[in-house]
Enzyme design. Structure first.
Site: not given
Ligand code: DON
Length: 308
Positions: A65, A68, A192, A244, A262
């Site tokens: 994330s 982003k 993505y 978040y 994540v």
């Molecule tokens: O889309 C997803 O679920 C992952 N590629 C990224 C989510 C993420 O990193 C949330 N962060 N804490």
């Protein structure tokens, strides 16, 4: 300047490492499940091109994330403020990052670009004639920010996420139904998941954070890579939504514009001072690096890094 002593930084890392056994490595993207939960490393990059670090900072991890923030900067440069914010909002959600709940109602417009639904809309806006061209444009911006021409995608992590991204597929189709996505969902997910699988080490990540800290200027190359106003917008989202549904607590206890992923990465930008790159794959229940947050708390309290 904060923490110029490597020894002190190493002590902070060891202290913060003690909480890593209270968290868990992400497994919903199977390739991420292989990480060692007790890993914890940090790099702090200063504008005079000095860097101090502690832990295994050669270790590579994927942005997830954190990407982003960079895609948001790219699409704001590509499309402008009005186009982007007609399609996504500016408000925190108080919901988990992958929640589908709040895109019902209000024309299905995702509440912000940091949650998955908003990020899918942002990634859809990256200009280019093919997935390859669009990911290359993002990679070249990231390489310019990190002063590193070698940054690449982990194909293993990208395909691992692509094969298991059922929830993001569902979000994509929902957004397509409401006219916010107009390309095949499989193509968008290909882009993505590649964006999320961009791989680097803490030092690279700290350099990315530094560009935001320095209002979009890369002080090492001397170039204004991101316009100042766009860097400001990105940093603001890092404060309001970057961690978040614990962004509020993070702002109160730490107060550094930051974005998590994540994989266990955290990018921090201490305005006018330095960039921070952290890797600690053991996550708390929200999905943020548990050791990383502890480490930032120690640093911020000792050196009064809060912007508030
Ligand atoms: O889309 C997803 O679920 C992952 N590629 C990224 C989510 C993420 O990193 C949330 N962060 N804490």
């Amino acid at each position: 300047m904060a923490c110029k002593s490597v020894k002190e930084l190493q002590e902070f890392v060891e202290q913060a490492r003690s909480v890593t056994d209270k968290g868990k490595v992400a497994t919903y993207i199977p390739a991420l499940g292989k990480e060692n939960p007790s890993d914890l490393s940090i790099a702090i990059q200063y504008p005079d091109d000095t860097c101090i670090s502690a832990g295994d900072i050669e270790k590579k991890f994927t942005l997830q994330s954190i990407s982003k923030v960079i895609t948001l900067a790219l699409v704001l440069m590509d499309r402008g403020f009005d186009y982007v914010f007609e399609r996504i909002g500016m408000e925190p959600t108080g919901e988990p990052f992958n929640s589908i709940a709040k895109i019902e109602g209000e024309q299905a417009r995702p509440l912000n670009p940091m949650i998955n639904s908003g990020a899918l809309v942002v990634t859809h806006m990256i200009k280019g004639n093919s997935v390859e061209e669009r990911i290359e444009r993002l990679l070249s911006l990231i390489c310019e920010m990190a002063n590193d021409k070698e940054i690449e995608i982990s194909n293993e992590v990208a395909s691992s996420e692509f094969e298991t991204a059922h929830l993001n597929r569902a979000l994509g189709y929902f957004l397509m139904e409401h006219g916010l996505i107009k390309e095949p969902i499989e193509e968008l997910l290909d882009l993505y998941t590649k964006q999320c699988a961009i791989e680097m080490n803490c030092h690279d990540l700290a350099q990315l954070g530094m560009v935001f800290a320095m209002d979009g200027i890369n002080p090492i190359s001397g170039k204004q890579i991101i316009p100042k106003d766009i860097a400001r917008i990105c940093k603001t989202f890092m404060v309001t939504c970057g961690m978040y549904n614990e962004s509020g607590r993070f702002a109160i206890e730490i107060g550094i514009p930051a974005k998590s992923g994540v994989s266990g990465g955290i990018m921090g930008a201490v305005p006018g001072k330095f960039g921070i790159g952290i890797f600690g794959p053991s996550l708390n229940k929200i999905g943020n690096s548990i050791g990383g947050i502890e480490l930032l708390k120690l640093l911020s309290n000792k050196y009064q890094l809060s912007i508030f």
